[in-house]
Design a protein around this motif. Structure first.
Motif, PDB file in Angstrom:
ATOM      1  N   MET A 181     -11.616   2.117  -2.482  1.00 51.72           N
ATOM      2  CA  MET A 181     -10.833   3.102  -3.220  1.00 51.72           C
ATOM      3  C   MET A 181     -11.705   3.843  -4.231  1.00 51.72           C
ATOM      4  SD  MET A 181      -7.637   2.500  -5.824  1.00 51.72           S
ATOM      5  CE  MET A 181      -8.591   1.945  -7.219  1.00 51.72           C
TER       6      MET A 181
ATOM      7  N   TYR B  53      -6.874   8.037  -4.817  1.00 54.45           N
ATOM      8  CA  TYR B  53      -5.980   6.884  -4.951  1.00 54.45           C
ATOM      9  C   TYR B  53      -6.120   6.313  -6.350  1.00 54.45           C
ATOM     10  CZ  TYR B  53      -5.389   7.068   0.058  1.00 54.45           C
ATOM     11  OH  TYR B  53      -5.072   7.489   1.316  1.00 54.45           O
TER      12      TYR B  53
ATOM     13  N   ALA C 195       0.832  -1.197   0.000  1.00 56.37           N
ATOM     14  CA  ALA C 195       0.000   0.000   0.000  1.00 56.37           C
ATOM     15  C   ALA C 195       0.868   1.248   0.000  1.00 56.37           C
ATOM     16  CB  ALA C 195      -0.906  -0.004   1.221  1.00 56.37           C
ATOM     17  N   GLY C 196       0.548   2.197  -0.867  1.00 57.65           N
ATOM     18  CA  GLY C 196       1.277   3.468  -0.902  1.00 57.65           C
ATOM     19  C   GLY C 196       2.545   3.423  -1.729  1.00 57.65           C
TER      20      GLY C 196
ATOM     21  N   ASN D 101      -1.928   9.813  -4.242  1.00 60.67           N
ATOM     22  CA  ASN D 101      -1.243   9.314  -3.058  1.00 60.67           C
ATOM     23  C   ASN D 101       0.238   9.092  -3.270  1.00 60.67           C
ATOM     24  OD1 ASN D 101      -1.992   7.328  -4.803  1.00 60.67           O
ATOM     25  ND2 ASN D 101      -2.167   5.736  -3.254  1.00 60.67           N
TER      26      ASN D 101
ATOM     27  N   ARG E  83      -7.022  13.868  -1.240  1.00 58.99           N
ATOM     28  CA  ARG E  83      -6.209  12.890  -1.957  1.00 58.99           C
ATOM     29  C   ARG E  83      -7.077  11.843  -2.622  1.00 58.99           C
ATOM     30  NH1 ARG E  83      -0.432  11.553   0.315  1.00 58.99           N
ATOM     31  NH2 ARG E  83       0.315  13.628  -0.112  1.00 58.99           N
TER      32      ARG E  83
ATOM     33  N   GLY F  75      -6.423   3.476   6.424  1.00 60.36           N
ATOM     34  CA  GLY F  75      -6.683   4.582   5.513  1.00 60.36           C
ATOM     35  C   GLY F  75      -8.074   4.507   4.896  1.00 60.36           C
TER      36      GLY F  75
ATOM     37  N   SER G 108      -4.656   2.236   0.136  1.00 61.57           N
ATOM     38  CA  SER G 108      -4.082   2.731   1.380  1.00 61.57           C
ATOM     39  C   SER G 108      -3.941   1.536   2.325  1.00 61.57           C
ATOM     40  CB  SER G 108      -4.993   3.776   1.997  1.00 61.57           C
ATOM     41  OG  SER G 108      -6.190   3.162   2.436  1.00 61.57           O
ATOM     42  N   ASP G 109      -3.262   1.708   3.463  1.00 55.84           N
ATOM     43  CA  ASP G 109      -3.236   0.595   4.423  1.00 55.84           C
ATOM     44  C   ASP G 109      -4.598   0.491   5.109  1.00 55.84           C
ATOM     45  OD1 ASP G 109      -3.171   2.727   6.112  1.00 55.84           O
ATOM     46  OD2 ASP G 109      -1.040   2.531   6.571  1.00 55.84           O
TER      47      ASP G 109
END
Lengths: 289, 295
Positions: free
Chosen positions: B282, B265, B53-54, B242, B263, B274, B270-271
């Motif tokens: 998402m 994605y 993630a991220g 992100n 933001r 998030g 995200s984790d």
């Protein structure tokens, strides 16, 4: 016509004005600093520093998340630690400066990479930390300008011992004890200039603006003052021309500025009056003319 | 003779039982594909995600443990369309015998939307941004899992059926949500041009200051062009992604009247804490972000 090409971009766009101011501020400090680095045969110092700051930046990231301030302060601290240790080792042992810096920056880089992987994330910290010239926000601008002013003031204060230390360290040691401190203060200045440059403008631009103008200036003057003056001038001209080049051709802005500085270097290398290649190859014709 | 047969039978039974107990080891190249595999594979499948993630799939550097996991895996799910340039080398160097499954097989790929730039690959890999393609991904994953683990075929079919229904529901939500935005305001600026499929499927226009890949550095001409465009077309909102450098977007917003949206994605989830831990989350998060900023 000329107005449209050279002035209009800066009037229409605030980011162009900011980029120009940031770049000029960096040039003013980087010219003299780069000249001394070159004279001390430490031209590759900037690249080493770009890697040496990783552990501090990573620790700042672990403690405070993606905070630019924390990462910059961390990077600055590790950078200073590396040059301090390297400087002390150089003075205490027979090891040359470049060798001791290489030793410490590699250790630092390895520690940094390990810290980053401990977190298990593949966010490229240095890419986050290193800024872009097109995105100079207020804090980055303030930092660049403050750094530039501070560097010039401190450089003026330590100028005499630093010059002597470059030219004739043995003589300086016989008349004064200022050599060691002046050298360490100078290294600290280099680190501050580079780290704030990395944060605001990225590595290529910071290291490039520090070294290329200084190296090119070597072909235009013999005297130290002349070299510093020429280096600063070349830096300022490259900043302006590079930004305009990038605006009209679509080249990325950082590389465009460095390309202009590189072109000026090649020009100086070929035609510079102090040891330029053309004059060296054709000494007769030069004397006849 | 009879004794031998019984022994053989017993061996076969125990080996299939052991097989049924151990999970199917799979690898997903990125978090979004990992989520798809998890949704369809359920408890029969163990999924390891390489780019977490991220992270940024475009510039990922594999570590030794990734190669070790790769060597153990039966299936490797990749997006394809040029997204994972580093993956073939990793599969080869790990000595893995895993089958590589390209989940975007069958997607009608679109050309990358950037203007005049070439980044080596010219297909836009972010196909999952169109829910219709996500359904295709799910179908491909179901087929690959069933082929590798035939006993679970009906299990995978049932789970993918349920997941398809959720994707259909999501598709309707996005269409209804965006229909409420006035047509002349359906324009958005994001860094990192990853919404080409979303734009095509749902009629939102995206303008990006960088090319389709995060590797390219912006030039002042590109940034100037974006600023002129925002001013001329009165684009209402600028969105950060992100993974991209937020400083560039902030600078663009400062020079125009556009406001900075939350933001969104696009490339990675995200984790779990998030706003976008799964694909469905998402897409809903992005929808909410777009409709609040543009309404």
């Amino acid at each position: 016509m000329i107005f449209d090409a050279l002035i209009a971009p800066f009037i229409e766009f605030e980011f162009m004005r900011r980029a120009l101011v940031g770049c000029l501020a960096l040039s003013l400090a980087a010219g003299p600093v780069g000249t001394f680095l070159m004279l001390r045969r430490m031209s590759l110092f900037g690249d080493a520093m770009a890697h040496a700051i990783l552990p501090g930046a990573a620790l700042g990231y672990l403690a405070f998340g993606l905070s630019l301030t924390a990462m910059t302060i961390g990077g600055l601290a590790t950078g200073l630690l590396v040059v301090l240790l390297a400087g002390l080792v150089t003075r205490a042992t027979t090891l040359r400066e470049d060798a001791s810096i290489a030793g410490f920056y590699l250790i630092s880089l390895a520690i940094g990479v390990s810290i980053v992987s401990l977190k298990g994330s593949n966010v490229d910290l240095l890419r986050v930390l290193f800024g872009s010239i097109l995105a100079l926000d207020d804090p980055a601008m303030m930092m660049l300008v403050a750094m530039s002013t501070g560097t010039l003031l401190v450089l003026a204060l330590i100028f005499r011992p630093l010059v002597l230390e470059c030219v004739d360290p043995a003589f300086l040691r016989s008349v004064s004890r200022a050599g060691g401190p002046a050298h360490l203060i100078f290294l600290a200045l280099v680190v501050t200039t580079l780290v704030s440059g990395f944060n605001a403008l990225g590595t290529l631009l910071s290291v490039g603006m520090m070294m290329l103008p200084a190296i090119a200036a070597r072909f235009w003057a013999v005297e130290l003052t002349g070299i510093i003056f020429a280096a600063t001038l070349i830096g300022l001209v490259s900043s302006l021309c590079g930004l305009i080049l990038s605006f009209h051709t679509g080249l990325p802005s950082g590389p465009a500025i460095i390309l202009v500085a590189g072109a000026l270097y090649l020009l100086s290398l070929s035609f510079g009056p102090q040891g330029g290649l053309v004059l060296k190859l054709l000494p007769q014709r030069h004397l006849e003319a | 003779m009879l004794k031998h047969l019984t022994l053989c039978f017993a061996l076969v039974v125990t080996s299939t039982m052991a097989h049924a107990q151990s999970k199917l080891e799979t690898i997903a190249s990125m978090s979004i594909i990992g989520d798809f595999v998890r949704q369809i594979g359920g408890e029969r499948v163990q999924v390891t995600t390489l780019v977490g993630a991220g992270g940024d799939t475009h510039t990922f550097q594999p570590a030794p443990q990734d190669a070790r996991r790769m060597a153990q895996a039966k299936l490797v799910f990749i997006n394809g369309l040029g997204l994972e340039g580093w993956l073939p080398r990793l599969v080869q160097s790990s000595g893995s015998k895993a089958k590589v499954v390209t989940v975007s097989t069958g997607v009608k790929a679109i050309r990358e939307a950037s203007d005049g730039h070439s980044h080596g690959h010219d297909l836009d890999p972010h196909a999952w941004q169109d829910v219709a393609n996500a359904k295709l991904y799910a179908r491909n994953i179901r087929d690959a899992l069933s082929a590798a683990d035939p006993e679970g075929a009906s299990f995978y079919a049932a789970r993918s059926e349920a997941y398809m229904a959720e994707l259909d529901q999501l598709d309707r939500e996005i269409k209804q949500g965006l229909a409420q935005i006035p047509p002349e305001r359906r324009r958005v600026i994001t860094s990192h041009d990853a919404f080409g499929y979303f734009a095509k499927a749902y009629g939102l226009r995206f303008v990006a200051p960088q090319g389709v890949s995060t590797e390219a550095e912006a030039s002042s001409r590109d940034v100037a062009r974006i600023i002129r465009q925002i001013r001329a077309e009165k684009i209402p909102a600028v969105f950060l992604e992100n993974i991209s450098d937020p400083r560039l977007m902030t600078q663009i917003a400062r020079e125009t009247d556009a406001k900075i949206g939350p933001r969104v994605y696009s490339d990675s989830l995200s984790d779990t804490s998030g706003p976008a831990p799964t694909y469905l989350d998402m897409m809903r998060h992005n929808l909410r972000a777009f409709s609040e900023a543009l309404r």
